[in-house]
Motif scaffolding. Structure first.
Motif, mmCIF file in Angstrom:
data_model
loop_
_atom_site.group_PDB
_atom_site.id
_atom_site.type_symbol
_atom_site.label_atom_id
_atom_site.label_comp_id
_atom_site.label_asym_id
_atom_site.label_seq_id
_atom_site.Cartn_x
_atom_site.Cartn_y
_atom_site.Cartn_z
ATOM 1 N N ARG A 1 0.698 -1.252 -0.313
ATOM 2 C CA ARG A 1 0.138 -0.329 0.059
ATOM 3 C C ARG A 1 1.033 1.041 -0.400
ATOM 4 O O ARG A 1 2.252 1.790 0.737
ATOM 5 C CB ARG A 1 -0.424 0.061 1.071
ATOM 6 N N SER A 2 0.536 1.926 -0.660
ATOM 7 C CA SER A 2 1.218 3.555 -0.341
ATOM 8 C C SER A 2 -0.292 4.592 -0.951
ATOM 9 O O SER A 2 -0.939 4.506 -1.115
ATOM 10 C CB SER A 2 2.185 3.687 -1.708
ATOM 11 N N VAL A 3 0.125 5.433 -0.156
ATOM 12 C CA VAL A 3 -0.305 6.783 -0.232
ATOM 13 C C VAL A 3 -0.028 8.267 0.286
ATOM 14 O O VAL A 3 1.131 8.502 0.202
ATOM 15 C CB VAL A 3 -1.212 6.963 1.275
ATOM 16 N N TRP A 4 0.134 8.517 -1.499
ATOM 17 C CA TRP A 4 0.753 9.615 -2.076
ATOM 18 C C TRP A 4 -0.604 11.482 -1.454
ATOM 19 O O TRP A 4 -1.894 10.953 -1.673
ATOM 20 C CB TRP A 4 0.510 10.034 -3.561
ATOM 21 N N ARG A 5 0.007 12.285 -1.120
ATOM 22 C CA ARG A 5 -0.810 12.899 -0.551
ATOM 23 C C ARG A 5 -0.160 14.018 -1.521
ATOM 24 O O ARG A 5 1.345 14.642 -1.550
ATOM 25 C CB ARG A 5 -0.560 13.623 0.881
ATOM 26 N N ALA B 1 -9.958 15.787 -9.500
ATOM 27 C CA ALA B 1 -9.955 16.260 -11.164
ATOM 28 C C ALA B 1 -8.292 16.520 -11.235
ATOM 29 O O ALA B 1 -8.867 15.646 -12.395
ATOM 30 C CB ALA B 1 -11.216 17.170 -11.127
ATOM 31 N N ARG B 2 -7.318 16.614 -11.127
ATOM 32 C CA ARG B 2 -6.663 17.527 -11.834
ATOM 33 C C ARG B 2 -5.452 15.896 -11.814
ATOM 34 O O ARG B 2 -4.596 16.006 -12.496
ATOM 35 C CB ARG B 2 -6.071 18.992 -11.611
ATOM 36 N N CYS B 3 -5.317 15.578 -10.017
ATOM 37 C CA CYS B 3 -4.344 14.401 -9.727
ATOM 38 C C CYS B 3 -5.407 12.888 -11.040
ATOM 39 O O CYS B 3 -4.172 12.706 -11.520
ATOM 40 C CB CYS B 3 -4.321 13.599 -8.829
ATOM 41 N N THR C 1 -8.534 18.958 2.741
ATOM 42 C CA THR C 1 -7.837 20.582 2.302
ATOM 43 C C THR C 1 -7.944 20.626 0.875
ATOM 44 O O THR C 1 -7.798 20.088 0.305
ATOM 45 C CB THR C 1 -6.722 20.507 2.755
ATOM 46 N N PRO C 2 -9.310 22.382 1.276
ATOM 47 C CA PRO C 2 -9.405 22.912 -0.720
ATOM 48 C C PRO C 2 -8.418 21.909 -1.673
ATOM 49 O O PRO C 2 -6.569 23.393 -0.636
ATOM 50 C CB PRO C 2 -9.296 24.388 -0.135
ATOM 51 N N GLY C 3 -8.502 21.546 -2.714
ATOM 52 C CA GLY C 3 -7.081 21.665 -3.621
ATOM 53 C C GLY C 3 -6.148 20.901 -3.690
ATOM 54 O O GLY C 3 -5.088 20.732 -4.086
ATOM 55 N N ARG C 4 -6.253 19.864 -2.189
ATOM 56 C CA ARG C 4 -5.240 18.586 -1.918
ATOM 57 C C ARG C 4 -5.984 17.089 -2.406
ATOM 58 O O ARG C 4 -6.917 17.686 -2.408
ATOM 59 C CB ARG C 4 -4.552 18.799 -0.960
ATOM 60 N N HIS D 1 5.709 17.390 -10.911
ATOM 61 C CA HIS D 1 4.778 18.165 -11.700
ATOM 62 C C HIS D 1 3.866 19.146 -12.431
ATOM 63 O O HIS D 1 3.171 19.552 -12.742
ATOM 64 C CB HIS D 1 4.389 16.594 -12.616
ATOM 65 N N LEU D 2 2.487 18.805 -10.685
ATOM 66 C CA LEU D 2 1.953 19.030 -10.265
ATOM 67 C C LEU D 2 1.652 20.643 -10.531
ATOM 68 O O LEU D 2 0.988 21.822 -10.251
ATOM 69 C CB LEU D 2 0.954 19.082 -9.494
ATOM 70 N N THR D 3 3.030 20.841 -9.417
ATOM 71 C CA THR D 3 3.418 22.256 -8.532
ATOM 72 C C THR D 3 4.063 23.055 -10.232
ATOM 73 O O THR D 3 3.940 24.419 -9.715
ATOM 74 C CB THR D 3 4.350 22.599 -7.189
#
Length: 164
Positions: free
Chosen positions: A13-17, A23-25, A108-111, A156-158
């Motif tokens: 298992r992995s959890v990415w924050r 939607a963007r992810c 958290t908004p935007g996360r 990439h996202l930032t």
């Protein structure tokens, strides 16, 4: 003659924050062109096939280089999909089984949180033979590869630039 060596199972298992909306992810992770290697270090893709509707049945070969120097080649095929939130993939190649990816808001908004579950068995004979001893090492190598993916996707996202 060696006796039959059983395939070793792994439940990883992995959890990415991530610093982007679900939607963007999803847009980046579900890209039918499988552009993950542009941001995920030590990964390459080949034989990308996008299904006619761009979802179920899409498939690609991915090759990962572990921090220990060995490579794993896996063929992923999309077998289940809830657009915008989750995908299930059949895994064949050096591993066989399935992977499941879930994208959700983290409060958290935007996360976002991306949860990745691999339920696989090793196929390569050397991994099956050494699995009883090296399973913890393989799990740590997997965690390292997944953490590199999280860091690459965050960059990439930032900033929109591919990672090196």
């Amino acid at each position: 003659m060696l006796g039959q060596v059983h395939r070793r199972g792994y439940h990883l298992r992995s959890v990415w924050r991530l610093p982007a909306t679900p939607a963007r992810c999803w847009e980046v992770l579900a890209d039918p062109a499988m552009t993950w290697p542009t941001w995920w270090p030590r990964m390459s893709a080949r034989d990308v096939h996008v299904s006619p509707d761009g979802t179920l049945g899409s498939r690609a070969w991915l090759r990962f280089r572990s921090p220990l120097g060995y490579h794993l080649a896996v063929h992923l095929t999309v077998t289940g999909l809830e657009v915008g939130s989750s995908a299930t993939l059949r895994v064949t190649g050096d591993l066989e089984g399935r992977a499941h990816v879930q994208v959700e808001a983290d409060g958290t908004p935007g996360r976002s949180l991306v949860r990745v579950l691999w339920d696989v068995r090793t196929v390569r004979p050397w991994m099956n033979l050494t699995g009883p001893l090296l399973a913890p090492v393989f799990a740590r190598a997997h965690a390292h590869v997944m953490a590199a993916g999280e860091r690459g996707l965050t960059r990439h996202l930032t900033d929109g630039h591919p990672s090196a």
